[in-house]
Design a protein around this motif. Structure first.
Motif, PDB file in Angstrom:
ATOM      1  N   TRP A 145      18.838   1.485  -0.900  1.00 43.28           N
ATOM      2  CA  TRP A 145      18.410   0.176  -1.378  1.00 43.28           C
ATOM      3  C   TRP A 145      18.017   0.230  -2.841  1.00 43.28           C
ATOM      4  O   TRP A 145      17.214   1.062  -3.251  1.00 43.28           O
ATOM      5  N   PHE A 146      18.535  -0.702  -3.640  1.00 38.28           N
ATOM      6  CA  PHE A 146      18.268  -0.744  -5.071  1.00 38.28           C
ATOM      7  C   PHE A 146      17.783  -2.132  -5.445  1.00 38.28           C
ATOM      8  O   PHE A 146      18.362  -3.129  -5.026  1.00 38.28           O
ATOM      9  N   ARG A 147      16.737  -2.181  -6.260  1.00 35.92           N
ATOM     10  CA  ARG A 147      16.220  -3.490  -6.703  1.00 35.92           C
ATOM     11  C   ARG A 147      17.229  -4.188  -7.621  1.00 35.92           C
ATOM     12  O   ARG A 147      17.363  -5.405  -7.599  1.00 35.92           O
ATOM     13  N   GLU A 148      17.927  -3.392  -8.452  1.00 33.81           N
ATOM     14  CA  GLU A 148      18.969  -3.944  -9.326  1.00 33.81           C
ATOM     15  C   GLU A 148      20.261  -3.168  -9.077  1.00 33.81           C
ATOM     16  O   GLU A 148      20.208  -1.990  -8.731  1.00 33.81           O
ATOM     17  N   PRO A 149      21.394  -3.826  -9.307  1.00 35.23           N
ATOM     18  CA  PRO A 149      22.660  -3.105  -9.129  1.00 35.23           C
ATOM     19  C   PRO A 149      22.779  -1.900 -10.060  1.00 35.23           C
ATOM     20  O   PRO A 149      22.252  -1.934 -11.181  1.00 35.23           O
ATOM     21  N   VAL A 150      23.443  -0.856  -9.579  1.00 31.03           N
ATOM     22  CA  VAL A 150      23.729   0.304 -10.433  1.00 31.03           C
ATOM     23  C   VAL A 150      25.245   0.438 -10.532  1.00 31.03           C
ATOM     24  O   VAL A 150      25.919   0.658  -9.536  1.00 31.03           O
TER      25      VAL A 150
END
Lengths: 353, 353
Positions: free
Chosen positions: A149-154
């Motif tokens: 899970w990532f708060r912002e796209p990578v």
């Protein structure tokens, strides 16, 4: 019936009799991780049913006897006769115990089981456990894990630089080489850290287990694949001394139950994950992403470099790594061909509903 | 010890005791199909070891008691207490027994196990077997099968027209709709027919089993994937009457052993197939081909049409098909995503040696 005295072997039910044996089992999985916790419940039920109630195993959740990460210690010390835990929690005792569970860009779930049970892997792993007074059998399989899970796209490697991610073990080591600031947090600490922004990303297991921890409430970007844990298995670790004291029939019953549950846990994840992922996307606004090839290529390079370094540093690690590599060199091309071809053509025929 | 008289339950060894039970098992697999034949040997060993030698199962190869295709009959008639055979041999008794094994464009091996054991499939299948006095547990898994051996390459549908191929069951029905002249031959007849040109093509199982039958000596073109058998499982079929007479402990031991062996057979194929395929290519001049998309698309269309027709014709078939379809609609997209992504990136990193 014969022998109904208090300390005489007796058939409680089931139509058989044998000596009364009471074991304790410490598990690393809390009841909320229901499929893997269910594995130990099922073990206890099967062993009891197969022995007419004479061989009982009492399951202790993390913290009841020992913390989640000290299950192997508990078996080594005889606090419990057995424990259920993944070997890679104990790479501090021996780095090659990672292969008992999974390594980055290692086997998929079937390959892992095949290498362990048919490819000589378990003999190698058990020669390591033997030094700690333990014999192990694989008993749990999580399916291929998700990338987290990532708060912002990578998108690319530059997005990983300085990213604060909760990821333990070898996966964390590789992520660290890719520029990630790695944090190790136990399960209860992860959600609060993600919520208050102390970390930017976390990985856990897969949709079924992740959904319950609620990460989707604060991080909407869900990545795949979890290249650092492609086929995680957990093991029943048994005190060799306790094992040797068992009647051979009980040994057989225990060993066979592990094999059954190994398949049953994987089937459980395979049944539960698709529905959980559908809920996450449809009801909770989660966006699914595939890691970019830039990230995947760098991870592949660093993962192999890491395994080679470990093999150069430790002869036992090298022996296990060589067995792993020989198996991988045959299994990967075969899986890419026949079944890979079937999957590539057929699975996309049905779109996510 | 108690009860050491001649007809009293006794612990032969293993430290336990229980009533003496002697079963006979008819299998469809000859000893040369060593992994699936090994399944029955392993069952006999495990059950005996877990009961101190009191519950014994004697395995009879095809032809020793009944022919390979009459194993279910033998259990129905009480000739043997149990048998090991794939349900799709018995679609003449009920067409939906196909789902017990595999159907064209059906589940891969893990999905099949998951649907059966976690997705409600086995309950549906056993409600059909119940009409024949049988209870079944899945006990063997062949991995995804190959598309078979062809004397000449087949590029498109026009190459299939009039082609004489040995392919039984629903796969044969679909191939027939694609223009193939279908023949059904037992194992010993296939090689001679292929050698003298009476047939142009044949399918069997996969590299490990196929290699022993020697098809590569007369047909050099080996195709994948075997879209008609993507995840074949075979079942232990047990006489309900014999089952009900077992002590509950023996029932548990038998059931658990089936689950263990289900995983163990798949692991066996996963270990053996890659090496066998490598030998076929490197030592025997076999050329590997992927079926063309023209053939795959037509097969996908006809396979689904066939299943729909059967479902329209038979309400029990429809019930099972609906369960199958619901599971497939979730499992296929999930498998294509997470683990599919891992496989597509990682497996091709290692090329066939």
């Amino acid at each position: 019936a014969c022998g109904s005295g208090e300390d005489t072997p007796d058939a409680v039910d089931g139509g058989v009799s044998g000596p009364r044996v009471e074991w304790r089992l410490a598990t690393s999985y809390p009841p909320s991780v229901d499929i893997l916790y269910g594995a130990t419940d099922r073990l206890a039920e099967q062993v009891s049913a197969a022995t007419g109630g004479n061989f009982t195993i009492r399951v202790y959740a993390p913290g009841e006897i020992v913390p989640a990460l000290q299950v192997m210690d508990s078996v080594m010390q005889g606090t419990t006769q057995c424990g259920f835990s993944p070997g890679y929690y104990y790479t501090g005792k021996h780095p090659a115990l990672a292969f008992d569970t999974t390594v980055p860009f290692g086997f998929d779930p079937r390959q892992q089981v095949s290498w362990l049970t048919r490819g000589g892997g378990l003999e190698l792993i058990n020669s390591i456990y033997a030094d700690f007074g333990i014999i192990s059998f694989p008993m749990g399989n999580t399916a291929g894990q998700m990338g987290g899970w990532f708060r912002e796209p990578v998108e690319g490697l530059s997005d990983l630089t300085g990213l604060r991610m909760r990821i333990p073990g070898i996966g964390g080591e590789i992520m660290s080489r890719l520029g990630v600031t790695v944090q190790v947090l136990g399960a209860p600490e992860i959600y609060p850290a993600l919520e208050r922004g102390a970390i930017d990303a976390t990985e856990w297991v897969g949709p079924h287990d992740d959904e319950k921890l609620g990460f989707h409430q604060v991080a909407k970007h869900y990545y795949y694949p979890g290249w650092w844990e492609p086929g995680s298995t957990a093991s029943l670790m048994i005190s060799r001394e306790a094992w040797d004291e068992l009647p051979t029939a009980y040994q057989e019953i225990l060993k066979t139950a592990c094999g059954d549950i190994l398949s049953w846990t994987l089937a459980g994840y395979d049944e539960a994950n698709p529905a959980a992922l559908q809920r996450l996307i449809q009801n909770h606004g989660v966006t699914l992403h595939e890691f970019s090839s830039e990230i995947m290529e760098a991870a592949w390079r660093e993962s192999n470099a890491y395994l080679e370094e470990q093999a150069a540093a430790d002869p036992v690690f090298r022996t296990v790594f060589e067995s792993f590599s020989a198996f991988r060199n045959q299994a990967f091309p075969y899986s890419a061909g026949n079944e890979g071809s079937y999957a590539r053509f057929t699975f996309p025929k049905i779109e996510t509903g």
